[in-house]
Design an enzyme around this catalytic site. Structure first.
Site, PDB file in Angstrom:
ATOM      1  N   HIS A 399       0.885  -0.970   0.149  1.00  0.00           N
ATOM      2  CA  HIS A 399       0.046   0.008   0.197  1.00  0.00           C
ATOM      3  C   HIS A 399       1.026   1.272   0.199  1.00  0.00           C
ATOM      4  O   HIS A 399       1.864   0.911   0.547  1.00  0.00           O
ATOM      5  CB  HIS A 399      -0.998   0.086   1.375  1.00  0.00           C
ATOM      6  N   GLU A 452      -7.625  -5.217  -0.466  1.00  0.00           N
ATOM      7  CA  GLU A 452      -8.701  -6.178  -1.214  1.00  0.00           C
ATOM      8  C   GLU A 452      -8.323  -7.905  -1.049  1.00  0.00           C
ATOM      9  O   GLU A 452      -9.379  -8.126  -1.424  1.00  0.00           O
ATOM     10  CB  GLU A 452      -7.582  -6.097  -2.581  1.00  0.00           C
TER      11      GLU A 452
HETATM   12  C1  LIG Z   1      -0.880  -0.913  -4.057  1.00  0.00           C
HETATM   13  C2  LIG Z   1       0.412  -0.523  -4.322  1.00  0.00           C
HETATM   14  C3  LIG Z   1       0.317   0.307  -6.276  1.00  0.00           C
HETATM   15  C4  LIG Z   1       1.288   0.734  -3.569  1.00  0.00           C
HETATM   16  O1  LIG Z   1       2.797   1.241  -4.739  1.00  0.00           O
HETATM   17  P1  LIG Z   1       3.287   1.731  -4.148  1.00  0.00           P
HETATM   18  O2  LIG Z   1       3.096   3.111  -2.870  1.00  0.00           O
HETATM   19  O3  LIG Z   1       4.049   2.619  -5.391  1.00  0.00           O
HETATM   20  O4  LIG Z   1       4.866   1.143  -4.461  1.00  0.00           O
HETATM   21  P2  LIG Z   1       6.005   1.258  -5.727  1.00  0.00           P
HETATM   22  O5  LIG Z   1       5.312   0.097  -6.716  1.00  0.00           O
HETATM   23  O6  LIG Z   1       7.302   2.161  -4.967  1.00  0.00           O
HETATM   24  O7  LIG Z   1       6.565  -0.063  -4.899  1.00  0.00           O
HETATM   25  C5  LIG Z   1       8.218  -0.376  -3.452  1.00  0.00           C
HETATM   26  C6  LIG Z   1       8.421  -1.797  -3.607  1.00  0.00           C
HETATM   27  O8  LIG Z   1       7.682  -3.040  -3.680  1.00  0.00           O
HETATM   28  C7  LIG Z   1       7.126  -3.899  -4.440  1.00  0.00           C
HETATM   29  N1  LIG Z   1       6.006  -4.354  -4.306  1.00  0.00           N
HETATM   30  C8  LIG Z   1       4.733  -3.302  -4.168  1.00  0.00           C
HETATM   31  N2  LIG Z   1       3.867  -3.541  -3.589  1.00  0.00           N
HETATM   32  C9  LIG Z   1       4.283  -5.549  -3.963  1.00  0.00           C
HETATM   33  C10 LIG Z   1       2.935  -6.391  -4.278  1.00  0.00           C
HETATM   34  N3  LIG Z   1       2.137  -5.953  -3.944  1.00  0.00           N
HETATM   35  N4  LIG Z   1       3.654  -7.471  -4.957  1.00  0.00           N
HETATM   36  C11 LIG Z   1       4.554  -7.887  -4.696  1.00  0.00           C
HETATM   37  N5  LIG Z   1       5.778  -6.465  -4.833  1.00  0.00           N
HETATM   38  C12 LIG Z   1       4.953  -5.114  -4.417  1.00  0.00           C
HETATM   39  C13 LIG Z   1       7.960  -3.121  -5.377  1.00  0.00           C
HETATM   40  O9  LIG Z   1       7.740  -4.040  -6.853  1.00  0.00           O
HETATM   41  C14 LIG Z   1       8.569  -1.949  -5.128  1.00  0.00           C
HETATM   42  O10 LIG Z   1       9.681  -2.765  -5.122  1.00  0.00           O
HETATM   43  P3  LIG Z   1      11.429  -2.155  -5.537  1.00  0.00           P
HETATM   44  O11 LIG Z   1      11.829  -1.856  -4.817  1.00  0.00           O
HETATM   45  O12 LIG Z   1      11.985  -3.712  -5.989  1.00  0.00           O
HETATM   46  O13 LIG Z   1      10.977  -1.419  -7.243  1.00  0.00           O
HETATM   47  C15 LIG Z   1       1.561  -1.840  -4.348  1.00  0.00           C
HETATM   48  O14 LIG Z   1       1.435  -2.299  -3.513  1.00  0.00           O
HETATM   49  C16 LIG Z   1       0.732  -3.456  -5.646  1.00  0.00           C
HETATM   50  O15 LIG Z   1       0.911  -2.710  -6.932  1.00  0.00           O
HETATM   51  N6  LIG Z   1       0.224  -3.551  -5.504  1.00  0.00           N
HETATM   52  C17 LIG Z   1      -1.108  -4.385  -5.620  1.00  0.00           C
HETATM   53  C18 LIG Z   1      -1.861  -4.096  -5.665  1.00  0.00           C
HETATM   54  C19 LIG Z   1      -3.061  -3.813  -4.993  1.00  0.00           C
HETATM   55  O16 LIG Z   1      -3.220  -4.527  -4.007  1.00  0.00           O
HETATM   56  N7  LIG Z   1      -3.303  -2.950  -5.249  1.00  0.00           N
HETATM   57  C20 LIG Z   1      -4.072  -2.683  -4.634  1.00  0.00           C
HETATM   58  C21 LIG Z   1      -4.336  -1.572  -3.462  1.00  0.00           C
HETATM   59  S1  LIG Z   1      -5.782  -0.757  -2.101  1.00  0.00           S
END
Ligand SMILES: CC(C)(COP(=O)(O)OP(=O)(O)OC[C@H]1O[C@@H](n2cnc3c(N)ncnc32)[C@H](O)[C@@H]1OP(=O)(O)O)[C@@H](O)C(=O)NCCC(=O)NCCS
Length: 514
Positions: A399, A452
């Site tokens: 998140h 989720e």
């Molecule tokens: C929610 C979300 C978009 C937030 O993303 P964010 O704050 O932009 O975080 P980032 O994309 O910068 O990710 C940071 C790191 O954690 C990792 N990461 C984040 N969520 C992850 C997940 N669900 N599974 C695997 N790795 C994850 C990323 O790959 C990244 O790794 P890196 O540093 O090696 O590149 C992200 O956690 C995600 O894609 N989750 C899955 C989708 C989901 O459940 N969405 C519902 C949200 S309520």
């Protein structure tokens, strides 16, 4: 103006004075009138020459939202002992401090004497004529942590794993209140009394009925794009609804009109979603049941039968927990659109688009899909390890704001446990494995379960088909979006940020056309 001059400017150079003031024993109505007459966004509350408080437009919005009387005294609503700035402080330093605290106005005090006031707007003007290199500080990618607005609707405290709607813990609301109570809270600033609840239910129940011209158009939408996800169909339908009902630009609408439109859209979105779903599957549309509360009616319109109280309550708790959640992408979208003065339906249509993305609202069906793919708990470890090593994202984890347990997932896990079933035990095993493997393979990222993951489990247990998971999320979040629309419209300024240009240097000669 040269940059050097700009940097040398002090607060005394740019402050406004004399200051528009009020006293603590004046009424809010008198102070608000003075603000309007003098076209200022705040009054400093004084005792002699000393600033003892500040009353801002934001306080007036808060007051109106709380339904308070404008005969209240200023001392009840002012912020006491406001931070102040000295006149000889450099304007840039004042800018940094005011921006950091999220203030809009700050009194200028010299030796305990009020001598002026500076507004964020004065300081922004100074900032805009500074050289770009100075402005182009580190812009966090994805605007992480950047404060872009003020809101009295709610907040998320990511490090604490806590979020609230107005002044109440959102999880506590989901555990103790009905959806209608929380909807009322978002719209009116507090939970309803028994009489207010009855009146509110009476007001919104008839609004669930789909306007006949919109209902007549639904088969064309499901027939033209039968394979479109329900949220895409909803987007089209809400657009049609706004046009059919003649929603005017928010800029030209009164607060009362916008409230009515907001209630109308929130009440009818569940009906639209269920009608679209049933038409798509060749099933007859079921009229809303005015005698059922929100969640039970929603499930009945979708599934064709009055749900058990257990299922209705489980879905209601999920719906309450997802009504609002800080400045998430769809809420921000709704506010940006409203800031242009566009109508309420336009804001909701844009928000639906933002929510439909898998990184925002599109995850619950994927999270359940992941469980189905994994199949059995002995396969969890290799499946998850492979996925993370491949660079895939585990749906339902991670998140932007929470760096600890998402309180919504904690609550929904307990709802899922209450509902029971094999899937729940399996989900808990997969959850633990995923958290352990994310900690091992993505150390330091603080990745935990988000809302989720258990949302899908709860909805599945209550008979909601997976294609309706994200639409169900939209059906409650629309309450949050529209509350934000009302708040944005009540104190609007066009949201129009800047970007840092990183392309080839300009201007270059335009090549002659070949
Ligand atoms: C929610 C979300 C978009 C937030 O993303 P964010 O704050 O932009 O975080 P980032 O994309 O910068 O990710 C940071 C790191 O954690 C990792 N990461 C984040 N969520 C992850 C997940 N669900 N599974 C695997 N790795 C994850 C990323 O790959 C990244 O790794 P890196 O540093 O090696 O590149 C992200 O956690 C995600 O894609 N989750 C899955 C989708 C989901 O459940 N969405 C519902 C949200 S309520």
């Amino acid at each position: 103006m040269a940059a050097a001059d700009t940097n040398a400017r002090t607060v005394a150079d740019i402050m406004s004075h004399p200051v528009v003031t009020a006293t603590a024993d004046e009424t809010v109505a008198v102070a608000a009138n003075r603000m309007r007459e003098q076209s200022v966004g705040s009054v400093v509350v004084v005792e002699g020459e000393r600033a003892i408080g500040i009353l801002t437009e934001r306080d007036l919005v808060r007051l109106a939202a709380a339904g308070a009387s404008s005969t209240d005294l200023v001392e009840k609503w002012m912020t006491r002992d406001p931070d102040s700035v000295a006149p000889d402080v450099e304007a840039t330093a004042a800018f940094a401090s005011i921006a950091e605290h999220g203030y809009r106005h700050i009194p200028v005090v010299d030796d305990a004497r009020l001598v002026g006031i500076v507004s964020m707007r004065d300081l922004m003007r100074i900032a805009q004529i500074q050289p770009a290199a100075h402005l182009a500080q580190d812009i966090p990618r994805g605007l992480e942590g950047v404060v872009v607005a003020e809101t009295a609707i709610g907040d998320v405290r990511g490090l604490e794993g806590f979020y609230h709607y107005r002044q109440y813990d959102a999880v506590e609301l989901a555990e103790t209140r009905t959806l209608e109570d929380v909807w009322f809270l978002l719209y009116h600033g507090d939970v309803p009394s028994a009489a207010e609840r009855t009146e509110f239910m009476r007001e919104v129940a008839p609004l669930r009925v789909i306007p006949p011209r919109v209902l007549a158009a639904l088969p064309a939408i499901t027939e033209t794009a039968p394979d479109a996800p329900p949220l895409d169909q909803l987007r089209t339908t809400v657009s049609l609804l706004g046009a059919t009902l003649g929603f005017q630009p928010s800029l030209d609408s009164s607060a009362a009109d916008l409230r009515e439109q907001g209630l109308q859209v929130c009440a009818v979105v569940p009906s639209l979603l269920c009608a679209l779903y049933r038409l798509k599957h060749g099933l007859p549309v079921i009229d809303p049941d005015p005698d059922l509360p929100y969640a039970a009616n929603y499930l009945k319109m979708m599934l064709g039968e009055t749900p058990t109280p257990e299922h209705a309550r489980a879905v209601e708790q999920y719906l309450i927990s997802t009504i609002d959640h800080g400045f998430n992408a769809s809420t921000f979208t709704a506010r940006v659109i409203t800031s242009t003065g566009a109508d309420l339906a336009a804001a909701v249509v844009g928000a639906i688009g933002a929510l439909s993305g898998p990184l925002h609202g599109g995850a619950p069906s994927r999270a359940l899909g992941m469980l189905e793919d994994i199949g059995t708990s002995d396969k969890a470890e290799p499946w998850i390890r492979d996925a993370i090593e491949r660079g895939d994202r585990l749906m339902g984890f991670g998140h932007r704001v929470y760096k600890t347990d998402d309180p919504r997932s904690v609550m929904l896990r307990s709802v899922a446990e209450r509902l029971g079933g094999d899937n729940v035990e399996f989900a808990k095993q997969v959850e633990q494995k995923a958290i352990d493997l994310l900690a091992e393979l993505k150390p330091g990222r603080k990745l935990y379960t988000n809302v989720e993951f258990y949302a899908g489990i709860v909805m599945d247990a209550c008979g909601v088909p997976s294609e309706m998971f994200t639409p169900t999320f939209a059906s409650s979040r629309v309450i949050g979006w529209t509350a934000h629309v009302l708040e944005q419209a009540a104190d609007n300024r066009l949201i129009r940020p800047s970007a840092q240009y990183v392309g080839p240097p300009a201007p270059q000669p335009v090549p002659a056309a070949e």
